[in-house]
Design an enzyme around this catalytic site. Structure first.
Site, PDB file in Angstrom:
ATOM      1  N   LYS A   1       0.840  -1.214   0.000  1.00  0.00           N
ATOM      2  CA  LYS A   1       0.000   0.000   0.000  1.00  0.00           C
ATOM      3  C   LYS A   1       0.870   1.258   0.000  1.00  0.00           C
ATOM      4  O   LYS A   1       1.683   1.456   0.897  1.00  0.00           O
ATOM      5  CB  LYS A   1      -0.921  -0.001   1.229  1.00  0.00           C
ATOM      6  CG  LYS A   1      -1.717   1.299   1.425  1.00  0.00           C
ATOM      7  CD  LYS A   1      -2.656   1.229   2.628  1.00  0.00           C
ATOM      8  CE  LYS A   1      -3.311   2.582   2.908  1.00  0.00           C
ATOM      9  NZ  LYS A   1      -4.223   2.549   4.077  1.00  0.00           N
TER      10      LYS A   1
ATOM     11  N   ASP B   1      -2.728  10.116   3.594  1.00  0.00           N
ATOM     12  CA  ASP B   1      -4.122   9.703   3.748  1.00  0.00           C
ATOM     13  C   ASP B   1      -4.862  10.703   4.624  1.00  0.00           C
ATOM     14  O   ASP B   1      -4.866  10.602   5.847  1.00  0.00           O
ATOM     15  CB  ASP B   1      -4.196   8.291   4.356  1.00  0.00           C
ATOM     16  CG  ASP B   1      -5.629   7.808   4.504  1.00  0.00           C
ATOM     17  OD1 ASP B   1      -6.532   8.456   3.928  1.00  0.00           O
ATOM     18  OD2 ASP B   1      -5.842   6.771   5.170  1.00  0.00           O
TER      19      ASP B   1
ATOM     20  N   LYS C   1     -10.438  12.734   7.858  1.00  0.00           N
ATOM     21  CA  LYS C   1     -10.045  12.305   9.201  1.00  0.00           C
ATOM     22  C   LYS C   1     -10.068  13.490  10.171  1.00  0.00           C
ATOM     23  O   LYS C   1      -9.879  14.627   9.749  1.00  0.00           O
ATOM     24  CB  LYS C   1      -8.611  11.751   9.161  1.00  0.00           C
ATOM     25  CG  LYS C   1      -8.453  10.398   8.507  1.00  0.00           C
ATOM     26  CD  LYS C   1      -6.991   9.963   8.518  1.00  0.00           C
ATOM     27  CE  LYS C   1      -6.826   8.600   7.859  1.00  0.00           C
ATOM     28  NZ  LYS C   1      -7.499   7.503   8.570  1.00  0.00           N
TER      29      LYS C   1
ATOM     30  N   ASP D   1       1.511   6.270   5.543  1.00  0.00           N
ATOM     31  CA  ASP D   1       0.561   5.320   4.975  1.00  0.00           C
ATOM     32  C   ASP D   1       1.083   4.685   3.679  1.00  0.00           C
ATOM     33  O   ASP D   1       0.426   3.850   3.082  1.00  0.00           O
ATOM     34  CB  ASP D   1      -0.782   6.043   4.740  1.00  0.00           C
ATOM     35  CG  ASP D   1      -1.978   5.122   4.880  1.00  0.00           C
ATOM     36  OD1 ASP D   1      -1.842   4.050   5.492  1.00  0.00           O
ATOM     37  OD2 ASP D   1      -3.049   5.476   4.363  1.00  0.00           O
TER      38      ASP D   1
ATOM     39  N   ASP E   1     -12.265   6.982   3.296  1.00  0.00           N
ATOM     40  CA  ASP E   1     -11.089   6.739   4.138  1.00  0.00           C
ATOM     41  C   ASP E   1     -10.688   5.263   4.150  1.00  0.00           C
ATOM     42  O   ASP E   1      -9.616   4.927   4.645  1.00  0.00           O
ATOM     43  CB  ASP E   1     -11.361   7.251   5.557  1.00  0.00           C
ATOM     44  CG  ASP E   1     -10.098   7.420   6.374  1.00  0.00           C
ATOM     45  OD1 ASP E   1      -9.001   7.397   5.773  1.00  0.00           O
ATOM     46  OD2 ASP E   1     -10.201   7.584   7.604  1.00  0.00           O
TER      47      ASP E   1
ATOM     48  N   GLU F   1      -9.455   3.575   1.829  1.00  0.00           N
ATOM     49  CA  GLU F   1      -8.886   3.685   0.477  1.00  0.00           C
ATOM     50  C   GLU F   1      -7.825   2.631   0.191  1.00  0.00           C
ATOM     51  O   GLU F   1      -7.600   2.268  -0.957  1.00  0.00           O
ATOM     52  CB  GLU F   1      -8.301   5.087   0.271  1.00  0.00           C
ATOM     53  CG  GLU F   1      -6.884   5.317   0.806  1.00  0.00           C
ATOM     54  CD  GLU F   1      -6.724   5.158   2.307  1.00  0.00           C
ATOM     55  OE1 GLU F   1      -7.736   5.246   3.017  1.00  0.00           O
ATOM     56  OE2 GLU F   1      -5.589   4.927   2.765  1.00  0.00           O
TER      57      GLU F   1
ATOM     58  N   ARG G   1      -7.648  -0.572   0.776  1.00  0.00           N
ATOM     59  CA  ARG G   1      -8.184  -1.804   0.188  1.00  0.00           C
ATOM     60  C   ARG G   1      -8.556  -1.605  -1.276  1.00  0.00           C
ATOM     61  O   ARG G   1      -8.514  -2.542  -2.071  1.00  0.00           O
ATOM     62  CB  ARG G   1      -9.369  -2.286   1.030  1.00  0.00           C
ATOM     63  CG  ARG G   1     -10.492  -1.297   1.132  1.00  0.00           C
ATOM     64  CD  ARG G   1     -11.463  -1.593   2.281  1.00  0.00           C
ATOM     65  NE  ARG G   1     -10.905  -1.263   3.592  1.00  0.00           N
ATOM     66  CZ  ARG G   1     -11.537  -1.437   4.746  1.00  0.00           C
ATOM     67  NH1 ARG G   1     -12.742  -1.963   4.761  1.00  0.00           N
ATOM     68  NH2 ARG G   1     -10.963  -1.098   5.881  1.00  0.00           N
TER      69      ARG G   1
HETATM   70  N1  BES Z   1      -4.350   4.455   6.760  1.00  0.00           N
HETATM   71  C1  BES Z   1      -5.483   4.186   7.554  1.00  0.00           C
HETATM   72  C2  BES Z   1      -5.225   3.186   8.673  1.00  0.00           C
HETATM   73  C3  BES Z   1      -4.283   3.600   9.766  1.00  0.00           C
HETATM   74  C4  BES Z   1      -4.779   4.103  10.959  1.00  0.00           C
HETATM   75  C5  BES Z   1      -2.926   3.408   9.643  1.00  0.00           C
HETATM   76  C6  BES Z   1      -3.916   4.449  11.982  1.00  0.00           C
HETATM   77  C7  BES Z   1      -2.066   3.753  10.663  1.00  0.00           C
HETATM   78  C8  BES Z   1      -2.563   4.276  11.838  1.00  0.00           C
HETATM   79  C9  BES Z   1      -6.609   3.613   6.690  1.00  0.00           C
HETATM   80  O1  BES Z   1      -6.644   4.041   5.369  1.00  0.00           O
HETATM   81  C10 BES Z   1      -7.899   4.019   7.292  1.00  0.00           C
HETATM   82  O2  BES Z   1      -8.203   5.185   7.262  1.00  0.00           O
HETATM   83  N2  BES Z   1      -8.639   3.062   7.825  1.00  0.00           N
HETATM   84  C11 BES Z   1      -9.894   3.308   8.414  1.00  0.00           C
HETATM   85  C12 BES Z   1     -10.866   2.319   7.843  1.00  0.00           C
HETATM   86  C13 BES Z   1     -12.303   2.615   8.165  1.00  0.00           C
HETATM   87  C14 BES Z   1     -12.744   3.867   7.451  1.00  0.00           C
HETATM   88  C15 BES Z   1     -13.144   1.444   7.734  1.00  0.00           C
HETATM   89  C16 BES Z   1      -9.747   3.122   9.919  1.00  0.00           C
HETATM   90  O3  BES Z   1      -8.994   2.248  10.334  1.00  0.00           O
HETATM   91  O4  BES Z   1     -10.352   3.891  10.652  1.00  0.00           O
HETATM   92 ZN    ZN Z   2      -4.869   4.672   4.602  1.00  0.00          ZN
HETATM   93 MN    MN Z   3      -7.757   5.852   5.145  1.00  0.00          MN
END
Ligand code: BES
Ligand code: ZN
Ligand code: MN
Length: 501
Positions: free
Chosen positions: A270, A275, A282, A293, A352, A354, A356
């Protein structure tokens, strides 16, 4: 850095610093007693005083008395029963980091009896200590600062001290360890750089330079070709930024050759250079961490480079979808429906989620290029950080035999993985009114659902490593600075090396 293995006694070795690990309580008997006696007995005195304890990675530096070395550094290896390959790597790193800001050009490390604690004995210890010392040199605080003072020393020479050992085999092992450590640092150096510095295009440029250096072939796919290839999910994430997306494709080995294990292995990382969450933006708190990220992408790019150094010509494919996830007039909106490369339609209910999306298209492309086995590595979910913290990577995979092959590589690499279940009942939570499925469901079991989403894009054996917790440390430790850890690099290298001829 020059590497050397000597079979002399530790007190005979000339170096700026001699480091000696001790297991359990700082009790000085045997060789350690002789080292301390010649140094003037200060270590035993510090232990009696309570300054030097059994604590793992705790250390003390004392004058070296009659030793040939300039200073003596004692470091705790901790409880004998819990010394693992990872601990040995970290002892190497902790030694190097303990010397930050000191003038040290040559470092000697006595292996002690660490070889009795792990499989592979002194040879394995030589590899893991050398890797650890190299990883310990990494200091992200110096990336954007000239003349930053507190950097771990750039060593001219690392001397491994192993009385009575077969120096030649230890030397080969140490060289292998140093190369793996350098690869981890390459990944960390890229991952730590900020988003105004490393855009998808810049990451692709770094990948080109790496490819050139190591004789890898490279293809970088921009938006026009991505559209022709049908990468609708990848494009949807990338379209919100002025910095256009890049699908970075690196390859080693000939065309469609299989490796010695009969595989065409693909590693997919990834690469979200920033992000923000996109339209599903966020909160401000810790958003700055989202420059990390892209760590999965940096990891696969570094891993294929390391493979090229250790076993050139071994077949491997590395794919790094690189994008910036930004809000703006061109962004994908919640509710947008897009078509993935495999023809499945996806309802983007949360922009968010993204990672996947870009990974799904990258995995399809890996299969299009002939991959028979896939491992993806991604900072995918906050849920894995909450569940496992920063010491254990969450992992999924199917079939189980492929998961176990990856887990075994992780074991050799000294990295920790915890398998999570793919619970089929949760798949219906991704059902959509408008498309084959949504990109996220309710938060319960969100970690499992992220893997169920990715599974829709794999038709070959596949493992998913969620490094969102382990990719970077928020605080420094004795063995690592805050920032990118290099996690999963060594695992991917070990996995690919299983197919080397
Ligand atoms: N890049 C983030 C995940 C992340 C969170 C990495 C904290 C490192 C530290 C990912 O793209 C994300 O935003 N995930 C969301 C998914 C949700 C919207 C289903 C999450 O984990 O809140
Ligand atoms: Zn992310
Ligand atoms: Mn995200």
């Amino acid at each position: 850095m020059q590497l050397r293995v000597v079979s002399d006694q530790p007190w005979e070795v000339t170096a700026d610093v001699l480091a000696v690990p001790f297991v359990g309580e700082p009790r000085f008997d045997g060789v350690l007693a002789e080292i301390d006696r010649r140094a003037g007995g200060e270590l035993a005195a510090l232990a009696a005083f309570g300054e030097l304890k059994a604590e793992r990675y705790g250390s003390a530096i004392v004058a070296a008395g009659e030793l040939s070395a300039g200073r003596l550094l004692a470091i705790g290896a901790g409880d004998a029963e819990t010394i693992t390959r990872q601990v040995v790597v970290r002892i190497g790193s902790a030694i190097e980091r303990r010397l930050a800001g000191r003038s040290v050009k040559s470092l000697a490390v006595w292996l002690g009896d660490l070889g009795d604690r792990i499989d592979g004995g002194a040879v394995a210890v030589a590899e893991l200590l050398a890797r650890g010392v190299v990883e310990g040199e990494f200091e992200p605080a110096a990336i954007y600062r000239d003349g930053y003072k507190n950097v771990p020393p750039a060593l001219d020479e690392l001397i491994l001290v192993a009385p009575g050992a077969d120096a030649a085999s230890l030397m080969r092992a140490a060289e292998r360890g140093a190369v793996i450590g350098e690869g981890a640092n390459l990944a960390r150096g890229l991952a730590n750089r900020s988003a105004n510095d490393v855009t998808p295009e810049v990451l692709a440029g770094e990948a080109r330079a790496i490819a050139e250096r190591h004789g890898l072939s490279i293809d970088v796919i921009g938006p026009v070709r991505a559209a022709e290839l049908g990468m609708g999910m990848f494009l949807a994430v990338g379209q919100g930024s002025d910095n256009p997306p890049r699908m970075i494709v690196l390859r080693s080995g000939e065309g469609d050759a299989t490796d010695r294990a009969g595989r065409r292995l693909a590693i997919v990382g990834k690469g979200v250079c920033f992000d923000s969450g996109g339209i599903s933006i966020k909160p401000a708190d810790r958003m700055e961490e989202m420059k990390m990220d892209k760590t999965g992408a940096c990891t696969v790019i570094a891993a294929i480079a390391t493979l090229a150094r250790l076993a050139p010509g071994t077949p491997l494919l590395a794919i790094a979808p690189a994008v910036e996830n930004m809000p703006g007039p061109h962004s994908a909106r919640p509710g947008d429906v897009v078509k993935a490369m495999n023809g499945k339609t996806v309802d983007i209910v949360n922009t968010d989620a993204e990672g996947r999306l870009i990974l799904g298209d990258a995995m399809c492309y890996a299969e299009k290029l002939g991959a028979t086995h896939i491992v993806d590595v991604a900072t995918l979910t906050g849920a894995v950080l909450r569940a496992l913290g920063d010491q254990m990577t969450g992992a999924f995979g199917t079939p189980q035999a492929w998961y176990e092959a990856v887990a075994a590589a992780g074991e050799r690499a000294g990295e920790r993985y915890w398998q999570m279940p793919m619970i089929d009942e949760y798949r219906k939570d991704l059902d959509s009114w408008y498309a084959d499925f949504t990109n996220t469901g309710s938060a319960e079991g969100g970690l499992v659902k992220s893997a169920l989403f990715l599974r829709e894009f794999a038709t070959v054996p596949w493992v998913h490593l969620d490094i969102a917790g382990t990719a970077y440390f928020r605080k420094k430790t004795a063995y690592a600075p805050a920032g990118a850890t290099g996690v999963a690099h060594a695992t991917l290298v070990e996995l690919a090396l299983a197919g080397a001829r």
